[in-house]
Write a protein that holds these residues in place. Structure first.
Motif, short mmCIF file in Angstrom:
data_model
loop_
_atom_site.label_atom_id
_atom_site.label_comp_id
_atom_site.label_asym_id
_atom_site.label_seq_id
_atom_site.Cartn_x
_atom_site.Cartn_y
_atom_site.Cartn_z
N LYS A 21 0.84 -1.19 0.00
CA LYS A 21 0.00 0.00 0.00
C LYS A 21 0.88 1.25 0.00
CE LYS A 21 -3.55 2.25 2.72
NZ LYS A 21 -4.24 2.26 4.01
N THR A 22 0.55 2.22 -0.83
CA THR A 22 1.27 3.49 -0.86
C THR A 22 0.64 4.44 0.16
OG1 THR A 22 1.83 3.23 -3.18
CG2 THR A 22 1.91 5.46 -2.30
N THR A 23 1.48 5.01 1.01
CA THR A 23 1.04 5.99 2.00
C THR A 23 1.99 7.18 1.94
OG1 THR A 23 2.37 4.96 3.73
CG2 THR A 23 0.06 4.26 3.55
N TYR A 24 1.66 8.21 2.70
CA TYR A 24 2.46 9.43 2.73
C TYR A 24 2.69 9.85 4.17
CZ TYR A 24 1.22 9.52 -2.16
OH TYR A 24 1.07 9.18 -3.47
N ARG A 25 3.90 10.35 4.46
CA ARG A 25 4.25 10.82 5.80
C ARG A 25 4.72 12.26 5.71
NH1 ARG A 25 7.81 5.56 7.73
NH2 ARG A 25 6.07 4.08 7.52
N ALA A 26 4.09 13.12 6.52
CA ALA A 26 4.49 14.53 6.55
C ALA A 26 5.93 14.64 7.02
CB ALA A 26 3.57 15.31 7.50
N GLU A 27 6.67 15.53 6.38
CA GLU A 27 8.08 15.78 6.73
C GLU A 27 8.28 17.29 6.77
OE1 GLU A 27 11.75 13.81 4.76
OE2 GLU A 27 11.35 15.64 3.64
N VAL A 28 8.73 17.79 7.92
CA VAL A 28 8.97 19.23 8.07
C VAL A 28 10.36 19.43 8.66
CG1 VAL A 28 8.21 21.37 9.16
CG2 VAL A 28 6.51 19.67 8.44
N GLY A 29 11.15 20.21 7.95
CA GLY A 29 12.49 20.56 8.43
C GLY A 29 12.42 21.88 9.18
N TYR A 30 13.09 21.92 10.33
CA TYR A 30 13.08 23.14 11.13
C TYR A 30 14.38 23.24 11.93
CZ TYR A 30 11.75 20.03 14.97
OH TYR A 30 11.72 19.01 15.89
N TYR A 31 14.63 24.42 12.45
CA TYR A 31 15.82 24.66 13.26
C TYR A 31 15.49 24.49 14.74
CZ TYR A 31 17.90 26.73 9.11
OH TYR A 31 18.39 26.94 7.85
N ARG A 32 16.37 23.81 15.45
CA ARG A 32 16.35 23.78 16.91
C ARG A 32 17.70 24.34 17.31
NH1 ARG A 32 14.07 19.33 20.83
NH2 ARG A 32 12.83 19.08 18.95
N GLY A 33 17.72 25.62 17.61
CA GLY A 33 18.99 26.31 17.80
C GLY A 33 19.67 26.40 16.43
N LEU A 34 20.88 25.91 16.34
CA LEU A 34 21.59 25.90 15.06
C LEU A 34 21.48 24.56 14.34
CD1 LEU A 34 24.83 27.81 16.15
CD2 LEU A 34 22.82 28.72 14.96
N GLN A 35 20.86 23.59 14.99
CA GLN A 35 20.75 22.24 14.43
C GLN A 35 19.51 22.10 13.55
OE1 GLN A 35 22.97 19.69 14.90
NE2 GLN A 35 24.23 21.17 16.00
N HIS A 36 19.65 21.36 12.46
CA HIS A 36 18.50 20.99 11.64
C HIS A 36 17.81 19.80 12.29
CE1 HIS A 36 20.33 22.65 7.66
NE2 HIS A 36 19.79 23.58 8.39
N GLU A 37 16.51 19.86 12.41
CA GLU A 37 15.70 18.76 12.93
C GLU A 37 14.64 18.43 11.89
OE1 GLU A 37 15.99 17.16 15.92
OE2 GLU A 37 17.68 18.40 16.54
N TRP A 38 14.11 17.22 11.94
CA TRP A 38 13.08 16.79 11.00
C TRP A 38 11.94 16.15 11.75
CZ3 TRP A 38 13.34 18.23 6.05
CH2 TRP A 38 14.58 18.68 5.59
N TYR A 39 10.75 16.65 11.51
CA TYR A 39 9.54 16.01 12.01
C TYR A 39 9.05 15.08 10.91
CZ TYR A 39 4.62 15.21 12.74
OH TYR A 39 3.41 14.60 12.87
N VAL A 40 8.71 13.85 11.26
CA VAL A 40 8.13 12.91 10.32
C VAL A 40 6.87 12.34 10.96
CG1 VAL A 40 8.44 10.77 9.01
CG2 VAL A 40 10.38 12.33 9.35
N GLY A 41 5.75 12.50 10.26
CA GLY A 41 4.46 12.05 10.79
C GLY A 41 4.17 10.59 10.49
N ALA A 42 2.95 10.21 10.80
CA ALA A 42 2.48 8.84 10.58
C ALA A 42 1.91 8.69 9.17
CB ALA A 42 1.41 8.50 11.62
N ASP A 43 1.66 7.46 8.76
CA ASP A 43 1.10 7.17 7.44
C ASP A 43 -0.29 7.77 7.29
OD1 ASP A 43 3.37 5.72 6.83
OD2 ASP A 43 2.46 3.78 7.19
N LYS A 44 -0.49 8.44 6.15
CA LYS A 44 -1.77 9.08 5.84
C LYS A 44 -1.99 9.07 4.34
CE LYS A 44 -1.92 12.49 9.60
NZ LYS A 44 -1.28 11.69 10.58
#
Length: 86
Positions: A21-44
């Motif tokens: 099954k093909t699904t999609y996961r939200a991905e958002v790049g953001y800064y936490r201080g000077l570090q890059h962080e990535w949020y990855v959501g659940a299958d939708k």
């Protein structure tokens, strides 16, 4: 003999991903201080993923302008990453 053919056909369908099954996961790049962080959501679904990614992107930037720098949806087949879509 027919059972062997059915088994081979089922194995071939599984091997080439007909049951995945093909699904999609939200991905958002953001800064936490000077570090890059990535949020990855659940299958939708793709539409739900886009809505989640855009909402999270906007919320992070509402807290602190410029904090979020990227959003996309990861197209997945099972646990296998296929591509990023918007």
């Amino acid at each position: 003999m027919p059972l062997v053919l059915i088994a081979l056909a089922a194995f071939g369908a599984w091997y080439f991903g007909f049951f995945t099954k093909t699904t999609y996961r939200a991905e958002v790049g953001y800064y936490r201080g000077l570090q890059h962080e990535w949020y990855v959501g659940a299958d939708k679904t793709r539409e739900e993923c886009q809505s989640e990614a855009i909402s999270r992107f906007r919320a992070l930037n509402a807290e602190s302008p410029g904090r979020a720098f990227s959003w996309a949806c990861r197209k997945m087949e099972g646990e296998t990453f296929v591509s990023r879509v918007r």
